[in-house]
Design an enzyme around this catalytic site. Sequence first.
Site, PDB file in Angstrom:
ATOM      1  N   SER A 179      55.146 104.830   5.263  1.00 57.74           N
ATOM      2  CA  SER A 179      56.567 104.544   5.048  1.00 57.74           C
ATOM      3  C   SER A 179      56.759 103.801   3.740  1.00 57.74           C
ATOM      4  O   SER A 179      55.956 102.921   3.392  1.00 57.74           O
ATOM      5  CB  SER A 179      57.072 103.683   6.209  1.00 57.74           C
ATOM      6  OG  SER A 179      58.315 103.105   5.861  1.00 57.74           O
ATOM      7  N   TYR A 205      55.940  96.366  11.074  1.00 56.56           N
ATOM      8  CA  TYR A 205      55.817  97.809  10.797  1.00 56.56           C
ATOM      9  C   TYR A 205      55.347  98.021   9.355  1.00 56.56           C
ATOM     10  O   TYR A 205      54.417  98.798   9.103  1.00 56.56           O
ATOM     11  CB  TYR A 205      57.184  98.438  11.039  1.00 56.56           C
ATOM     12  CG  TYR A 205      57.351  99.880  10.651  1.00 56.56           C
ATOM     13  CD1 TYR A 205      57.023 100.911  11.537  1.00 56.56           C
ATOM     14  CD2 TYR A 205      57.875 100.231   9.410  1.00 56.56           C
ATOM     15  CE1 TYR A 205      57.219 102.240  11.184  1.00 56.56           C
ATOM     16  CE2 TYR A 205      58.074 101.547   9.051  1.00 56.56           C
ATOM     17  CZ  TYR A 205      57.745 102.552   9.936  1.00 56.56           C
ATOM     18  OH  TYR A 205      57.944 103.870   9.594  1.00 56.56           O
TER      19      TYR A 205
HETATM   20  N1  LIG Z   1      62.090 108.929  10.002  1.00 57.50           N
HETATM   21  C1  LIG Z   1      61.874 108.285   8.868  1.00 57.50           C
HETATM   22  O1  LIG Z   1      62.755 108.142   8.005  1.00 57.50           O
HETATM   23  C2  LIG Z   1      60.528 107.705   8.578  1.00 57.50           C
HETATM   24  C3  LIG Z   1      60.387 106.977   7.397  1.00 57.50           C
HETATM   25  C4  LIG Z   1      59.131 106.473   7.079  1.00 57.50           C
HETATM   26  C5  LIG Z   1      58.063 106.705   7.907  1.00 57.50           C
HETATM   27  N2  LIG Z   1      58.230 107.391   9.068  1.00 57.50           N
HETATM   28  C6  LIG Z   1      57.050 107.600   9.912  1.00 57.50           C
HETATM   29  O2  LIG Z   1      56.994 108.931  10.330  1.00 57.50           O
HETATM   30  C7  LIG Z   1      56.275 109.018  11.563  1.00 57.50           C
HETATM   31  C8  LIG Z   1      57.112 109.800  12.546  1.00 57.50           C
HETATM   32  O3  LIG Z   1      58.291 109.056  12.814  1.00 57.50           O
HETATM   33  P1  LIG Z   1      59.643 109.710  13.347  1.00 57.50           P
HETATM   34  O4  LIG Z   1      60.714 109.173  12.489  1.00 57.50           O
HETATM   35  O5  LIG Z   1      59.466 111.159  13.515  1.00 57.50           O
HETATM   36  O6  LIG Z   1      59.746 108.951  14.754  1.00 57.50           O
HETATM   37  P2  LIG Z   1      59.916 109.469  16.278  1.00 57.50           P
HETATM   38  O7  LIG Z   1      60.983 110.475  16.341  1.00 57.50           O
HETATM   39  O8  LIG Z   1      60.059 108.243  17.088  1.00 57.50           O
HETATM   40  O9  LIG Z   1      58.513 110.127  16.591  1.00 57.50           O
HETATM   41  C9  LIG Z   1      57.380 109.303  16.727  1.00 57.50           C
HETATM   42  C10 LIG Z   1      56.258 110.042  17.414  1.00 57.50           C
HETATM   43  O10 LIG Z   1      55.166 109.115  17.572  1.00 57.50           O
HETATM   44  C11 LIG Z   1      54.775 109.110  18.944  1.00 57.50           C
HETATM   45  N3  LIG Z   1      54.241 107.823  19.368  1.00 57.50           N
HETATM   46  C12 LIG Z   1      54.818 106.610  19.264  1.00 57.50           C
HETATM   47  N4  LIG Z   1      54.033 105.668  19.810  1.00 57.50           N
HETATM   48  C13 LIG Z   1      52.942 106.301  20.284  1.00 57.50           C
HETATM   49  C14 LIG Z   1      51.764 105.894  20.952  1.00 57.50           C
HETATM   50  N5  LIG Z   1      51.555 104.604  21.294  1.00 57.50           N
HETATM   51  N6  LIG Z   1      50.854 106.821  21.279  1.00 57.50           N
HETATM   52  C15 LIG Z   1      51.044 108.106  20.976  1.00 57.50           C
HETATM   53  N7  LIG Z   1      52.128 108.574  20.335  1.00 57.50           N
HETATM   54  C16 LIG Z   1      53.061 107.681  20.003  1.00 57.50           C
HETATM   55  C17 LIG Z   1      56.047 109.447  19.708  1.00 57.50           C
HETATM   56  O11 LIG Z   1      55.716 109.891  21.003  1.00 57.50           O
HETATM   57  P3  LIG Z   1      56.780 109.864  22.236  1.00 57.50           P
HETATM   58  O12 LIG Z   1      57.537 111.165  22.140  1.00 57.50           O
HETATM   59  O13 LIG Z   1      55.880 109.786  23.411  1.00 57.50           O
HETATM   60  O14 LIG Z   1      57.644 108.663  22.034  1.00 57.50           O
HETATM   61  C18 LIG Z   1      56.645 110.527  18.814  1.00 57.50           C
HETATM   62  O15 LIG Z   1      56.028 111.762  19.061  1.00 57.50           O
HETATM   63  C19 LIG Z   1      55.987 107.587  11.985  1.00 57.50           C
HETATM   64  O16 LIG Z   1      54.683 107.211  11.599  1.00 57.50           O
HETATM   65  C20 LIG Z   1      57.021 106.797  11.195  1.00 57.50           C
HETATM   66  O17 LIG Z   1      56.599 105.478  10.993  1.00 57.50           O
HETATM   67  C21 LIG Z   1      59.437 107.896   9.419  1.00 57.50           C
END
Ligand SMILES: NC(=O)c1ccc[n+]([C@@H]2O[C@H](COP(=O)([O-])OP(=O)(O)OC[C@H]3O[C@@H](n4cnc5c(N)ncnc54)[C@H](OP(=O)(O)O)[C@@H]3O)[C@@H](O)[C@H]2O)c1
Length: 321
Positions: A179, A205
Amino acid sequence: MITPRTLVDDLLEALVAPSFTRTGYAVRRRLFGWEDPGAWTLAGRTAVITGPTSGLGREAAGSLARMGARLVLVGRDRDRLERTRDELAASGPVAATAVVADLSSLASVRAAADEILAAEPRIDVLVDNAGAMFAQRAETPEGFERTFATMVLGPFVLLSRLAPRLAESPDGRVVSVTSGGMYTQALPLDDLMFERGAYDGPRAYARAKRAQVALMREWARRLDDRGVLVAAMHPGWADTPGLAASLPAFRARVGSQLRTPAEGVDTLLWLAAAPREGLVSGRLYLDRRARPFDRLPSTRLSAADRRELWGRVAALTGEEG
Ligand SMILES: NC(=O)c1ccc[n+]([C@@H]2O[C@H](COP(=O)([O-])OP(=O)(O)OC[C@H]3O[C@@H](n4cnc5c(N)ncnc54)[C@H](OP(=O)(O)O)[C@@H]3O)[C@@H](O)[C@H]2O)c1
């Protein structure tokens, strides 16, 4: 080499917000005439992806399947994994298997790694995507702060265990989803569990993401002579269920300027599937270009700091790396 195009790109990057929103994606796509991810194939390859049940991971899993990869979907909830697999199958032929692992539990990740190694004769790509932000500090049953456990310790165990199989691939690749938030925080090496000071979810985070990138650089160095490309990318700001749940006010403010999940994962797919020439191991990417590791000198981790972090994480997890 500096060109008019890279100058425009660097200016965008310096301004942060236009870089991280869909403006950055759209301008760079046009500027550099990007090849569409649909042009790349992963036929005959196996990709392991964590967090495929939501947001960016769900989007990436669909794209990797369309590229012909066999998928190993790693998630913490069997029903959500099965639903994801069914959805993928409904939009085209896909070979996907589901493996349950809670990334915040080292025991769970070890069991999942054993299961994957027993079932998959080859692993070509590992996408380290699962992530979460928590409002309150809590420790896992194994005694680790849960943000650090989920995004640093669990993934470290997974890669430690899968690395030998990735090294057998003719083109092994590891892509970590980090991130841009990590730019805001230094990582106190003597307080990885955030025991000092008032806990702050976004800060925990950002620290964990900084640790993830520092470890990525160590992995790249250590796996270089085994032919495995290791890189990190950040997606900018993408509209996902995770963002909506953890940062609702931010989501409302950025609104329609948020990237779509497809825009957010473009660079992930590029690192996982584009021809190897032009990809450099050990770098942090946004929009298909390597970006700085730091924006503030005070957040910089030296090579010695990164080795110290590696040692601490290896000791906490009991993995040799
Ligand atoms: N969206 C953004 O703008 C953004 C920006 C910077 C970085 N990111 C990064 O991108 C990645 C994906 O994020 P997202 O925005 O797509 O979020 P999201 O919609 O919340 O998806 C997160 C995924 O991670 C899984 N997860 C969370 N905790 C877990 C655990 N303890 N064990 C196994 N799986 C777990 C969730 O599983 P469940 O379905 O079981 O909850 C879900 O599949 C993350 O690393 C996040 O930090 C996102």
